[in-house]
Design an enzyme around this catalytic site. Structure first.
Site, PDB file in Angstrom:
ATOM      1  N   CYS A  32       0.838  -1.206   0.000  1.00  0.00           N
ATOM      2  CA  CYS A  32       0.000   0.000   0.000  1.00  0.00           C
ATOM      3  C   CYS A  32       0.875   1.259   0.000  1.00  0.00           C
ATOM      4  O   CYS A  32       1.564   1.535   0.982  1.00  0.00           O
ATOM      5  CB  CYS A  32      -0.907  -0.062   1.228  1.00  0.00           C
ATOM      6  N   CYS A  35       0.208   3.831   2.767  1.00  0.00           N
ATOM      7  CA  CYS A  35       0.646   3.277   4.058  1.00  0.00           C
ATOM      8  C   CYS A  35       2.138   3.534   4.257  1.00  0.00           C
ATOM      9  O   CYS A  35       2.570   3.941   5.342  1.00  0.00           O
ATOM     10  CB  CYS A  35       0.393   1.773   4.122  1.00  0.00           C
TER      11      CYS A  35
END
Length: 105
Positions: A32, A35
């Site tokens: 991600c 993230c």
């Protein structure tokens, strides 16, 4: 220090061990992009807010924890007090993350 949660039991134990302290949980994944972007900021907050417990859950490694917590997208930040969820939001929003910590801490 941010504690990496690797099981459902470890998650429950961490919530219980926090007592009255605010617990901030970062649900993320290695693949991600957002993230990865917010991770260093999340880690820096644990130095700034020593009275707050910071946990990190990799949704691929701990699918049961992510499912139990109804995490739908990453990153999702959840906030707990005395074992109860008191707040949640999704997205790599640094300002909102810190504002929510100061609100509940």
């Amino acid at each position: 220090m941010v504690k990496l949660i690797e099981s459902k039991e470890a998650f429950q134990e961490a919530l219980a061990a926090a007592g009255d302290k605010l617990v901030v949980v970062d649900f993320s994944a290695t693949w991600c992009g957002p993230c990865k972007m917010i991770k260093p900021f999340f880690h820096s907050l644990c130095d700034k807010y020593s009275n707050v417990v910071f946990l990190e859950v990799d949704v691929d490694d701990c699918q049961d924890v992510a499912a139990d917590c109804e995490v739908k997208c990453m990153p999702t930040f959840q906030f707990y007090k005395k074992g109860q969820k008191v707040g949640e939001f999704s997205g790599a929003n640094k300002e909102k993350l810190e504002a929510t910590i100061t609100e509940f801490a």
